[in-house]
Motif scaffolding. Sequence first.
Motif, PDB file in Angstrom:
ATOM      1  N   ILE A 294       0.881  -1.180   0.000  1.00 42.06           N
ATOM      2  CA  ILE A 294       0.000   0.000   0.000  1.00 42.06           C
ATOM      3  C   ILE A 294       0.917   1.227   0.000  1.00 42.06           C
ATOM      4  CG2 ILE A 294      -1.811   1.267   1.203  1.00 42.06           C
ATOM      5  CD1 ILE A 294      -2.909  -1.305   2.261  1.00 42.06           C
TER       6      ILE A 294
ATOM      7  N   PRO B  27       1.951   5.445  -0.584  1.00 36.85           N
ATOM      8  CA  PRO B  27       1.481   6.840  -0.423  1.00 36.85           C
ATOM      9  C   PRO B  27       1.782   7.658  -1.677  1.00 36.85           C
ATOM     10  CG  PRO B  27       3.632   6.654   0.548  1.00 36.85           C
ATOM     11  CD  PRO B  27       3.335   5.304  -0.074  1.00 36.85           C
TER      12      PRO B  27
ATOM     13  N   LYS C 151      -1.505  -1.586  -4.173  1.00 38.09           N
ATOM     14  CA  LYS C 151      -2.605  -0.601  -4.079  1.00 38.09           C
ATOM     15  C   LYS C 151      -1.956   0.771  -4.211  1.00 38.09           C
ATOM     16  CE  LYS C 151      -4.903   2.013  -1.774  1.00 38.09           C
ATOM     17  NZ  LYS C 151      -4.970   3.466  -2.092  1.00 38.09           N
TER      18      LYS C 151
ATOM     19  N   GLU D  86      -4.533   6.943  -4.448  1.00 40.58           N
ATOM     20  CA  GLU D  86      -5.671   7.373  -5.261  1.00 40.58           C
ATOM     21  C   GLU D  86      -5.514   8.782  -5.829  1.00 40.58           C
ATOM     22  OE1 GLU D  86      -5.545   6.572  -2.068  1.00 40.58           O
ATOM     23  OE2 GLU D  86      -7.134   7.473  -0.857  1.00 40.58           O
TER      24      GLU D  86
ATOM     25  N   GLY E 162      -8.440   4.314  -0.067  1.00 39.59           N
ATOM     26  CA  GLY E 162      -7.816   3.599   1.037  1.00 39.59           C
ATOM     27  C   GLY E 162      -8.788   2.789   1.856  1.00 39.59           C
TER      28      GLY E 162
ATOM     29  N   THR F  62       3.297   1.917   3.495  1.00 37.58           N
ATOM     30  CA  THR F  62       3.969   3.192   3.735  1.00 37.58           C
ATOM     31  C   THR F  62       2.906   4.268   3.719  1.00 37.58           C
ATOM     32  OG1 THR F  62       6.038   2.459   2.737  1.00 37.58           O
ATOM     33  CG2 THR F  62       5.713   4.825   2.903  1.00 37.58           C
ATOM     34  N   GLY F  63       2.868   5.073   4.757  1.00 38.35           N
ATOM     35  CA  GLY F  63       1.858   6.122   4.832  1.00 38.35           C
ATOM     36  C   GLY F  63       1.815   6.715   6.223  1.00 38.35           C
ATOM     37  N   SER F  64       0.661   7.214   6.583  1.00 40.84           N
ATOM     38  CA  SER F  64       0.541   7.951   7.843  1.00 40.84           C
ATOM     39  C   SER F  64       0.415   6.988   9.037  1.00 40.84           C
ATOM     40  CB  SER F  64      -0.684   8.857   7.776  1.00 40.84           C
ATOM     41  OG  SER F  64      -1.825   8.080   7.517  1.00 40.84           O
TER      42      SER F  64
ATOM     43  N   GLN G 187      -4.360   1.138  11.529  1.00 40.55           N
ATOM     44  CA  GLN G 187      -5.545   0.424  11.026  1.00 40.55           C
ATOM     45  C   GLN G 187      -5.140  -0.845  10.270  1.00 40.55           C
ATOM     46  OE1 GLN G 187      -8.508   2.810   8.967  1.00 40.55           O
ATOM     47  NE2 GLN G 187      -7.807   4.626  10.043  1.00 40.55           N
ATOM     48  N   VAL G 188      -4.043  -0.752   9.516  1.00 40.00           N
ATOM     49  CA  VAL G 188      -3.568  -1.925   8.764  1.00 40.00           C
ATOM     50  C   VAL G 188      -3.146  -3.023   9.745  1.00 40.00           C
ATOM     51  CG1 VAL G 188      -1.753  -2.745   7.198  1.00 40.00           C
ATOM     52  CG2 VAL G 188      -2.916  -0.566   6.735  1.00 40.00           C
TER      53      VAL G 188
ATOM     54  N   GLU H 100       5.966   1.571   7.359  1.00 38.59           N
ATOM     55  CA  GLU H 100       6.887   2.701   7.164  1.00 38.59           C
ATOM     56  C   GLU H 100       6.044   3.947   7.340  1.00 38.59           C
ATOM     57  OE1 GLU H 100      10.081   2.364   6.286  1.00 38.59           O
ATOM     58  OE2 GLU H 100      10.231   0.356   5.448  1.00 38.59           O
TER      59      GLU H 100
ATOM     60  N   GLY I  85       7.561  10.886  10.065  1.00 37.31           N
ATOM     61  CA  GLY I  85       8.787  11.286  10.755  1.00 37.31           C
ATOM     62  C   GLY I  85       8.756  12.753  11.136  1.00 37.31           C
TER      63      GLY I  85
ATOM     64  N   CYS J 288       9.043  11.677   4.015  1.00 40.37           N
ATOM     65  CA  CYS J 288       8.974  11.157   5.380  1.00 40.37           C
ATOM     66  C   CYS J 288      10.257  11.428   6.151  1.00 40.37           C
ATOM     67  CB  CYS J 288       8.668   9.674   5.341  1.00 40.37           C
ATOM     68  SG  CYS J 288       9.763   8.807   4.219  1.00 40.37           S
TER      69      CYS J 288
ATOM     70  N   GLU K  54       4.154  16.063  12.622  1.00 37.51           N
ATOM     71  CA  GLU K  54       4.604  15.978  11.230  1.00 37.51           C
ATOM     72  C   GLU K  54       3.718  16.883  10.377  1.00 37.51           C
ATOM     73  OE1 GLU K  54       3.855  12.462   8.817  1.00 37.51           O
ATOM     74  OE2 GLU K  54       5.932  12.516   8.160  1.00 37.51           O
TER      75      GLU K  54
HETATM   76  P1  NAD Z   1      -2.068   7.806   4.054  1.00 39.34           P
HETATM   77  O1  NAD Z   1      -1.810   6.991   5.259  1.00 39.34           O
HETATM   78  O2  NAD Z   1      -3.241   8.684   4.035  1.00 39.34           O
HETATM   79  O3  NAD Z   1      -2.228   6.865   2.772  1.00 39.34           O
HETATM   80  C1  NAD Z   1      -1.235   5.908   2.435  1.00 39.34           C
HETATM   81  C2  NAD Z   1      -1.885   4.803   1.645  1.00 39.34           C
HETATM   82  O4  NAD Z   1      -2.799   4.121   2.507  1.00 39.34           O
HETATM   83  C3  NAD Z   1      -2.721   5.287   0.448  1.00 39.34           C
HETATM   84  O5  NAD Z   1      -2.552   4.392  -0.625  1.00 39.34           O
HETATM   85  C4  NAD Z   1      -4.153   5.221   0.987  1.00 39.34           C
HETATM   86  O6  NAD Z   1      -5.108   5.020  -0.017  1.00 39.34           O
HETATM   87  C5  NAD Z   1      -4.069   4.004   1.889  1.00 39.34           C
HETATM   88  N1  NAD Z   1      -5.102   3.948   2.925  1.00 39.34           N
HETATM   89  C6  NAD Z   1      -5.831   4.969   3.446  1.00 39.34           C
HETATM   90  N2  NAD Z   1      -6.721   4.495   4.346  1.00 39.34           N
HETATM   91  C7  NAD Z   1      -6.550   3.151   4.410  1.00 39.34           C
HETATM   92  C8  NAD Z   1      -7.135   2.109   5.173  1.00 39.34           C
HETATM   93  N3  NAD Z   1      -8.116   2.344   6.053  1.00 39.34           N
HETATM   94  N4  NAD Z   1      -6.670   0.848   5.011  1.00 39.34           N
HETATM   95  C9  NAD Z   1      -5.675   0.581   4.148  1.00 39.34           C
HETATM   96  N5  NAD Z   1      -5.076   1.525   3.367  1.00 39.34           N
HETATM   97  C10 NAD Z   1      -5.506   2.805   3.511  1.00 39.34           C
HETATM   98  O7  NAD Z   1      -0.705   8.592   3.805  1.00 39.34           O
HETATM   99  P2  NAD Z   1      -0.402   9.646   2.670  1.00 39.34           P
HETATM  100  O8  NAD Z   1      -1.108  10.905   3.048  1.00 39.34           O
HETATM  101  O9  NAD Z   1      -0.641   9.046   1.319  1.00 39.34           O
HETATM  102  O10 NAD Z   1       1.182   9.827   2.828  1.00 39.34           O
HETATM  103  C11 NAD Z   1       1.737  10.687   3.754  1.00 39.34           C
HETATM  104  C12 NAD Z   1       2.243   9.929   4.956  1.00 39.34           C
HETATM  105  O11 NAD Z   1       3.116   8.873   4.558  1.00 39.34           O
HETATM  106  C13 NAD Z   1       3.107  10.784   5.862  1.00 39.34           C
HETATM  107  O12 NAD Z   1       2.792  10.533   7.214  1.00 39.34           O
HETATM  108  C14 NAD Z   1       4.513  10.319   5.571  1.00 39.34           C
HETATM  109  O13 NAD Z   1       5.462  10.552   6.559  1.00 39.34           O
HETATM  110  C15 NAD Z   1       4.311   8.881   5.305  1.00 39.34           C
HETATM  111  N6  NAD Z   1       5.422   8.336   4.524  1.00 39.34           N
HETATM  112  C16 NAD Z   1       6.316   7.491   5.141  1.00 39.34           C
HETATM  113  C17 NAD Z   1       7.389   6.976   4.433  1.00 39.34           C
HETATM  114  C18 NAD Z   1       8.381   6.038   5.068  1.00 39.34           C
HETATM  115  O14 NAD Z   1       9.079   5.340   4.352  1.00 39.34           O
HETATM  116  N7  NAD Z   1       8.466   5.971   6.377  1.00 39.34           N
HETATM  117  C19 NAD Z   1       7.568   7.313   3.105  1.00 39.34           C
HETATM  118  C20 NAD Z   1       6.649   8.180   2.516  1.00 39.34           C
HETATM  119  C21 NAD Z   1       5.576   8.667   3.246  1.00 39.34           C
END
Ligand code: NAD
Length: 499
Positions: A161, A163, A188, A191, A221, A240-242, A248-249, A264, A267, A298, A400
Amino acid sequence: MANATVEVKGAGGLPITVSTGLFIDNEFVPALNNETIELENPATGKHLATVSAAQKADVDKAVASSKKAFQTWKKTPPTKRRDLLHALATIIEKRAPEIASLEALDAGILFNDSMGLNVGQAIENLRYFGGWADKVDGETLHIPEGFAYTRREPIGVCAAIVPWNSPLMITIWKLAPALAAGNTMVVKTPELCPLYAQKLGEFIVEAGFPPGVVNIVCGLGHVAGSALSEHMDVRKISFTGSPGVGRQVLAASSRSNLKKVTLELGGKGPSIVFDDADWDNALLWTSLGITVNNGQICVAGSRIYVQDTIYDKFVKEFSARTAEAVHGDPLLPETTKGPVISATQRDRILAFVPRGKDSGAKLLHGGAAIKKDDEFAGGHFVANTAFADVAQDAPIMQEEIFGPFASIAPFKTEDEVIAKANDTSYGLAAAVFTRDIGRAYRVTEAVEAGQITVNMWGTVNANTPFGGVKESGFGRDMGKDAIEEWTNVKAVKFNMMKL
Ligand code: NAD
């Protein structure tokens, strides 16, 4: 409706045709119920494309395809897996301007940055992990009855998944080691900016991967991401994401089949500048650390701690260096700063400005949206922003922001700055600038982070593990550690006395 496409114009007017369907079984297909997502160009605010949006039934179809493909892929000779990964790297290298243009068009990433970092990293990782495919070996061990050995086996159907901030690079960080180790994968895509992966699907077919080894689904998501996280046939998920969604994952894994999870997350990276540091080098990297990709990184060096003896001069020169930027079309080489990803993200970043002021910090520059009066008038541009004299407990020092937003503060001693650097729930990346090797050693040892760079900031290399500690997550992308993440260890024991 099968294999519907959209035409867009990339860098230098390059015409690009992109399939808009879900990539399942090496074909682009519409979502089963024809659901779609509208994409915007964040530099103009205008409509860019309409792509299929995977629902739960589409995710089931993609996972079933990857499950079937796994039976053959896990037995495919590793050298063949290597050759396919290398073939994909070569295609990306040849057609880099297409994929970099797509990251510019829907993610607002500067074309040149995408070419240099994101596409470059994708190629490097595909080649590096292609090389690993025939080296995924175990160990031989002595036991009283005879001997044992370990096998590193593929896990099965895996999911990624991704970001929106560096989508191609992060996709390949996961895809390359997973496939090298013999897994199949459902990706995934984000979006807000899935077009890079629509092109990637095309390249995967051209490289010769069998159907189902990689399936790519764009979707919301809470619909497609959630369906993958809950899926009983997905054995590992790399997210990788928030931090909130990461939790939740993890909870979905616990509710479903206890799939392996790698997180991941975000930061709040400290960049620590001691007074003996190479001045120009420290200014260069600390500036890049919070302005590259609009700070939507990040590992961003968003907290800058500067020794009090050089603080005033540093603040002045940092501000002079980062206050101005050429905002505009991410496809053009003269643009130094593209838009942030969305109006929502712009507003989220700017909402921290009054919070910074309320905390007593001093606004050095920026703090507002950039309004353009040309075809980019609807773009989501945010001025580089910096606050000085930021208190350690201020929200802009703790949360962040994920934007071009620096929080700067002075420190006196090494112990003080180590304590401040660690005073955060995050632990992804950090940087230290000094010419004193003893101090560099002590600080790198004491700072809680998955990665710390000395006299540079935020570099990533395919052979070097990347990931976080504390609430920045767990598990590693890249390096030998990634191969371990994408395999299960089986111990095989022989009782030699009964043979
Ligand atoms: P996000 O968490 O909103 O979304 C990330 C992914 O998760 C997207 O594909 C989204 O569609 C999916 N998602 C959303 N809700 C979900 C759910 N309920 N179940 C499963 N998947 C779901 O994050 P974002 O806004 O796309 O990215 C920004 C965040 O990502 C920041 O916090 C940033 O620090 C982090 N990030 C971390 C790294 C790392 O390697 N540590 C790298 C890049 C970004």
